[in-house]
Design a protein around this motif. Sequence first.
Motif, mmCIF file in Angstrom:
data_model
loop_
_atom_site.group_PDB
_atom_site.id
_atom_site.type_symbol
_atom_site.label_atom_id
_atom_site.label_comp_id
_atom_site.label_asym_id
_atom_site.label_seq_id
_atom_site.Cartn_x
_atom_site.Cartn_y
_atom_site.Cartn_z
ATOM 1 N N ASP A 1 -28.666 -9.212 87.225
ATOM 2 C CA ASP A 1 -29.248 -10.016 86.702
ATOM 3 C C ASP A 1 -30.488 -10.614 87.472
ATOM 4 O OD1 ASP A 1 -27.597 -11.479 88.121
ATOM 5 O OD2 ASP A 1 -26.912 -12.802 86.561
ATOM 6 N N TYR A 2 -30.730 -9.925 88.588
ATOM 7 C CA TYR A 2 -31.375 -10.632 89.760
ATOM 8 C C TYR A 2 -32.885 -11.181 89.261
ATOM 9 C CZ TYR A 2 -34.208 -11.111 94.050
ATOM 10 O OH TYR A 2 -34.880 -11.472 94.946
ATOM 11 N N PHE A 3 -33.477 -10.357 88.453
ATOM 12 C CA PHE A 3 -34.847 -10.878 87.798
ATOM 13 C C PHE A 3 -34.738 -11.599 86.707
ATOM 14 C CE2 PHE A 3 -36.426 -7.013 90.446
ATOM 15 C CZ PHE A 3 -37.039 -7.512 90.975
ATOM 16 N N GLU A 4 -33.569 -11.470 85.937
ATOM 17 C CA GLU A 4 -33.540 -12.409 84.776
ATOM 18 C C GLU A 4 -33.249 -13.968 85.064
ATOM 19 O OE1 GLU A 4 -30.830 -10.803 81.613
ATOM 20 O OE2 GLU A 4 -30.654 -8.834 82.554
ATOM 21 N N THR A 5 -32.681 -13.937 86.209
ATOM 22 C CA THR A 5 -32.218 -15.335 86.662
ATOM 23 C C THR A 5 -33.271 -15.855 87.824
ATOM 24 O OG1 THR A 5 -30.744 -14.340 88.487
ATOM 25 C CG2 THR A 5 -29.734 -14.939 86.123
ATOM 26 N N TYR A 6 -34.077 -14.990 88.274
ATOM 27 C CA TYR A 6 -35.067 -15.154 89.270
ATOM 28 C C TYR A 6 -35.596 -16.610 89.314
ATOM 29 C CZ TYR A 6 -38.503 -14.522 93.036
ATOM 30 O OH TYR A 6 -39.385 -14.717 94.237
ATOM 31 N N ALA A 7 -36.377 -16.879 87.993
ATOM 32 C CA ALA A 7 -36.948 -18.180 87.928
ATOM 33 C C ALA A 7 -36.214 -19.155 87.916
ATOM 34 C CB ALA A 7 -37.958 -17.912 86.386
ATOM 35 N N SER A 8 -35.167 -19.284 87.156
ATOM 36 C CA SER A 8 -34.242 -20.512 87.429
ATOM 37 C C SER A 8 -33.720 -20.861 88.842
ATOM 38 C CB SER A 8 -33.105 -20.234 86.350
ATOM 39 O OG SER A 8 -32.366 -19.149 86.784
ATOM 40 N N ARG A 9 -33.361 -19.714 89.538
ATOM 41 C CA ARG A 9 -33.125 -20.090 90.822
ATOM 42 C C ARG A 9 -34.282 -20.285 91.949
ATOM 43 N NH1 ARG A 9 -30.908 -14.797 93.032
ATOM 44 N NH2 ARG A 9 -31.967 -13.805 91.246
ATOM 45 N N VAL A 10 -35.318 -20.156 91.491
ATOM 46 C CA VAL A 10 -36.452 -20.622 92.135
ATOM 47 C C VAL A 10 -36.768 -21.982 92.043
ATOM 48 C CG1 VAL A 10 -38.909 -20.440 92.563
ATOM 49 C CG2 VAL A 10 -37.721 -18.232 92.472
ATOM 50 N N ARG A 11 -36.612 -22.344 90.799
ATOM 51 C CA ARG A 11 -36.945 -23.843 90.267
ATOM 52 C C ARG A 11 -35.750 -24.791 90.722
ATOM 53 N NH1 ARG A 11 -38.990 -21.191 85.335
ATOM 54 N NH2 ARG A 11 -36.959 -21.229 84.667
ATOM 55 N N ALA A 12 -34.589 -24.120 90.986
ATOM 56 C CA ALA A 12 -33.416 -25.071 91.632
ATOM 57 C C ALA A 12 -33.470 -25.342 92.925
ATOM 58 C CB ALA A 12 -32.065 -24.232 91.096
ATOM 59 N N LEU A 13 -34.417 -24.663 93.521
ATOM 60 C CA LEU A 13 -34.642 -24.925 94.971
ATOM 61 C C LEU A 13 -34.928 -26.281 95.579
ATOM 62 C CD1 LEU A 13 -36.685 -21.633 96.245
ATOM 63 C CD2 LEU A 13 -34.164 -22.208 96.516
ATOM 64 N N SER A 14 -34.147 -26.628 96.616
ATOM 65 C CA SER A 14 -34.398 -28.117 97.052
ATOM 66 C C SER A 14 -35.237 -27.887 98.324
ATOM 67 C CB SER A 14 -33.334 -28.731 97.105
ATOM 68 O OG SER A 14 -32.291 -28.209 98.304
ATOM 69 N N GLU A 15 -35.644 -29.200 98.825
ATOM 70 C CA GLU A 15 -36.193 -29.128 100.073
ATOM 71 C C GLU A 15 -35.210 -28.796 101.251
ATOM 72 O OE1 GLU A 15 -38.687 -32.822 100.948
ATOM 73 O OE2 GLU A 15 -38.683 -32.834 98.795
ATOM 74 N N LYS A 16 -33.804 -29.282 100.911
ATOM 75 C CA LYS A 16 -32.726 -28.836 102.106
ATOM 76 C C LYS A 16 -32.633 -27.157 102.040
ATOM 77 C CE LYS A 16 -30.009 -33.070 101.601
ATOM 78 N NZ LYS A 16 -28.852 -33.819 101.323
#
Length: 273
Positions: free
Chosen positions: A209-224
Amino acid sequence: AIRREDLVKFHQTWFRPNLATLIVVGDTTLAEITPKLEKAFQDWKPGEAPRKNIATVAGPKGNVIYLVDRPGSIQSVVLGAMLAPPKSNPDEIAIEALDTILGGAFISRINMNLREQKHWTYGAGTGISSARGQRIYSASAAVQTDKTADALAELNRELREILDKRPPTAEELAMARDSLTLSLPGSFESMGAVLNGIAEIVQFSLPDDYFETYASRVRALSEKDLVRAAQRLIRPEGVIWVVVGDRAKVEDSLRKLNLGEIRLVDADGNPVK
């Protein structure tokens, strides 16, 4: 020196069904395509193959500048390279975002610095290759000859400062999020693109599911997350620098940087006395 026998031996060694993954994209189903594939490949026999060495190696200790002389050149190419973790590492998405901020986008720090502010180059940036094992992360620019040492110093400064003095900001993170996610629909608008995406999952052992979840994981990124990625990716005391340019015009200024040992090599990498 390659002979036909060498090609035959290579083919017999590596072209095996147990080493292959077949990917089909199109208007078909598994039930429909499987018997056709079994018929087409029924005579293809498995076999043993040598194991490839993808061992993890330690990075260099200390900076080195390799200088390749190109007499009369009106530009120099400057590149700094570091070892990066495999693509399947858990911080890969954070690394992609960090790279976008540092040098992967037109409005990245490095390009805005060397191109837009200083006007030394038509383009500068960073990039990371894809591999199952360790990869190369590099920062590079083609600059006017009289700014060779200055450009190397700026690239070195940018690599160092994103680690501590100037960590990624919230505004830069937002830019990276948009850059990595808004381009996704256009990246999968053909069957060939879908096939390449699946091949990437297979080749680098990524989750299904790498590409299916890619956008949500990018949006979840923090500065840390980006700070952690920078600490894992960038080793400012272990950068291999390569400069290709007119030695007579750039060597003295490179030595004045006191950035590390300067080794003279020819275009094939052989030492020059």
